[in-house]
Design an enzyme around this catalytic site. Sequence first.
Site, PDB file in Angstrom:
ATOM      1  N   GLU A  64      13.302 -12.027  10.319  1.00 45.59           N
ATOM      2  CA  GLU A  64      13.500 -13.246   9.518  1.00 45.59           C
ATOM      3  C   GLU A  64      13.068 -14.475  10.337  1.00 45.59           C
ATOM      4  O   GLU A  64      12.389 -15.363   9.824  1.00 45.59           O
ATOM      5  CB  GLU A  64      14.978 -13.355   9.110  1.00 45.59           C
ATOM      6  CG  GLU A  64      15.341 -14.650   8.400  1.00 45.59           C
ATOM      7  CD  GLU A  64      16.660 -15.223   8.886  1.00 45.59           C
ATOM      8  OE1 GLU A  64      17.670 -14.497   8.898  1.00 45.59           O
ATOM      9  OE2 GLU A  64      16.668 -16.399   9.274  1.00 45.59           O
ATOM     10  N   HIS A  65      13.440 -14.503  11.613  1.00 42.76           N
ATOM     11  CA  HIS A  65      13.056 -15.640  12.458  1.00 42.76           C
ATOM     12  C   HIS A  65      11.549 -15.678  12.729  1.00 42.76           C
ATOM     13  O   HIS A  65      10.917 -16.722  12.576  1.00 42.76           O
ATOM     14  CB  HIS A  65      13.785 -15.567  13.808  1.00 42.76           C
ATOM     15  CG  HIS A  65      15.182 -16.106  13.770  1.00 42.76           C
ATOM     16  ND1 HIS A  65      15.576 -17.204  14.491  1.00 42.76           N
ATOM     17  CD2 HIS A  65      16.293 -15.696  13.100  1.00 42.76           C
ATOM     18  CE1 HIS A  65      16.863 -17.443  14.276  1.00 42.76           C
ATOM     19  NE2 HIS A  65      17.324 -16.537  13.443  1.00 42.76           N
TER      20      HIS A  65
HETATM   21 ZN    ZN Z   1      19.366 -16.514  12.854  1.00 40.87          ZN
END
Ligand code: ZN
Length: 1009
Positions: A64-65
Amino acid sequence: MANGAFRVEKVEPVPDYQVVSVSLKHVKTGAHWLHIGADDSNNAFNVGFKTVPMDDTGVAHILEHTTLCGSNKYPIRDPFFNMLRRSLSTFMNAMTSADFTCYPFATMNRVDYDNLLSVYLDAVFFPKLEEQDFRQEGHRFEFAKTEDANSGLKYKGVVFNEMKGAMGSQNARFMRALGANLFPTSTFHYNSGGDPTAIPDLTYEQLKAFHALHYHPSNARFYTYGDFPLEETLMNAETMALNQFEAIDVSKLDISDEKRYTSPVVAEVSVPRDSVVNDPKKTSITSTAWLMLNNVKDDENAKLDNFALSVASDLLLSGPQSYFHEALLEPGYGSGLAPGSGYGNSRRETSFSVGVKGVGEEEIPIVEQKIQETLEKVAKSGFPRNRVDSTLHQIELDAAAVKPNFGLMVGIGTMSTWVHDGDALRPLRTLELARQLQEKLDSDPQYWQNLISKYFLNNQHKVIVRARSDEKYDAKLEEAENKLLKEIESKLSEDEKKKIVEDGIKLKAAQDGEQNAELLPTLKVAEAVDRSIKKWGSKEQTLRLSSNNIDLKLQVDEQPTNGVVYVGAMFDCSQLPDRLTPYLDYFADYVDQIGTSKVGYKDFAEKIKGVSGGVSIDILSNNDTKTPLKWTENGEVVMNIGSHCLARNADAMGDILLDVCTDAKWFGDDERLKFLIKRRSAQLGASVAQNGMGYGKAVCASKMTAAGELENRTGGLPQVALAQRLAKAEQAGVEEVKAACSEIQSLLLTPENVKRCRVASQAQDVDAGKAQLAKWLSALPSTGSKSSSSSSSSADESVNAKLSAFTPQSGSKTYVAIKGQTNYCTGAIETVGYEHPDAPALFLLSQAMSTEFLHREIREKGGAYGGGSSFVPSAGIFYFSSYRDPNTIETIDTFQKACEWASQPNSITKTMVEEAHLRAFKSIDSPIAPASRGQSLYAQRMTDAQRQNFRTRLLDCKAEDMTRVAKEYLLNKPMTVCIVGSEDKVPTDDASYECVDAEGLPFTKVSTA
Ligand SMILES: [Zn+2]
């Protein structure tokens, strides 16, 4: 639609929420799309993927990052954070849940919507996912001093640090243990955020493989909401991303139901200890949990049971009248409910857990027995219908209250069932299910009995988790990590060490390098931002209290509140004796929780729940808007008491406010107060490690302004200390609280003390609101009618006198030592207030400084979870802060460097000003719920003229204005500092710091060597 790229599968109106849903499928890839058409300008978007990690490395979270670290079309280091300042989004984020990852945004501007859509779609479907990004966001080896191979090997990484902070509390560790034991085999067994001990196991190749499989249109759910036309958005999504994919088989991501236990399981675990504990012998937790039903299957009975179990959870756990409150908390078995108690239906299979924290060893079996007995009791007698009705009333009231982020919440709420092909409209079914439940209860008198037997008593998938707290929990983890790192370091060859140094230098250089943000789309302030403020048309009227001939200042806000009526009255605290101020928050907390002379506290809680949204009480200290740093007679300390209800219940709500204010039963039920005092001390004790930034800011403000000093005493660390002292004092603590609170009640709640009051509702309900205000306020005992038995003597220093005598200690430094591995740093500098011509430039400067300097230095380079600066014009204070920070004093130096950076003539560019403007207006123009329109005039006395002045000056502000105010107000000015940080980072060699513990007592570091 979109030239045949999408097929409409179903159109379904949802009259309960005045919206229409359209379900579509992308023909080529099978991607699902849900559109909710609504008469709402806060348009929302969300794209979600089912992500099912099978380990604790945090692969979904790290992905996600890294997804947000640059993509094909936008190959720059940080498109997500850059868009934050090129957009007027009302929400932008990305989140990793146990079984899905999603990327939502919302905005009211059409151009902005298309810009964000382009950046989001490119990020998730075409990310660069470079190894360097993985090392920055995930984990890497680096030496303590990057360039020095002899300074000690360390793990670094944004997610690595974030999860150290996130897992650094007793609550978080306990919830994790509960989940892991409730789900022995499926994806829910694992920590999707990542466990700091497992994160370093993840490889870059695994990350890329995880992306290829999960982030594909065939595994995607797209959600859109609002009044923008769907066709255009579909066309955009098709050309920006979807037409470049072929369908893939994602059936291997399907997960099956959890393997069921055949008999109950007991798990013994250890967890960290809270930073502040009242009784060291009572620091364990026990909780009993059951795995319940499949939340995804298309089964009408299961859907109703699912809803009914959430109602049952409310009846079992909410409020002092609930079953488990009576069985567990009232007898004093623990300091509060165990973390995670309640019904959890945000996972594919639902669960319920209940238990207590702060429990003594010998009480654990008793608690577990009581839980069983309580459920047996309900299985025998069911729930009384009137109590079910109260809970359903709360659900109705909550659905009626218009929320500005409604579309966004639905878009996030739908994912947990929808990614598993469950009903995408589940968040919109609540009122329909409430009606079904009423019918079911009419036709089946044994419904509750059968429900409880089936899902609790006859359910073998039951887990008891007993957690013992370990004071050294975090220290042991730290020690193990250091030992491991030493071992690894000892085996490193010189070449490997050289490579670590080089990689570290390379990463730093990349972080320092210019990025070409011009590649990203942007809004133009001149086109997108209105020069005029939104006026809410608040009306000033008077409310006559005929019984005592008093005319009160009344503010009426006619707004589309969807049938809900809001009332409030502001009481002037300035003449109260100052010795009572520490108890104001106790008064606010307890006055509606102790019953009245006629009704016991449990029945009273039930009564409130049946007709209103509860009694809300806030204490506000408003500075003189012209001279916020100096207390004058224009400053005010007020207590707002208010409530809201469905229009049909206005009369009953008025009665409740009246009962609370005139008849609260401070005397005669000491056990109840003892309970409330104990609970508060536990809650505040646990809050220190998580709310370090808020506490740190309050400490700084307390050294700088009179109002800040008062706020710190009523809501900061001194409150934590007071709570611990009162709880330890037992009966003496009860006496102290009831004497102070009853005194506050009799001195404060008089019609003469009402400074102003307010009604917010639709036009047709305003009179009903006014009538209730008048009934309530005119029945308060008037100052004149009071007997002289009140204990206030003229020798008491008043709140106002104390505030006027305040002497600031700007520039002082405080270190608050707490248990835990993470730190929060705050710096604060005196500036000017809201009405000063330089205030808008300072406001803008704080935005630019955060994004252009502090974000990079504190988050990207320093490894903190977050950091930035903010300007609070109402207090005249400019703040710097960091959040979950591995560093302490180094970060304070960074704050100083930020001031130097901003003072140099060419630091702030035209583009930065444009972006700072967008950020500023994003917060100023964020959507406001109808009930809150006019609230800033009522609560902070902020007039339309003041708001317009600030806005005009803000729009006219230029780069040179920002450089000038940085030089004039920030550069080399005394910075007041507070670090809330770990015990082993106490700056023993820096005498300028005053070191205290979380209770404000002097702290001396005990050498462990
Ligand atoms: Zn995070």
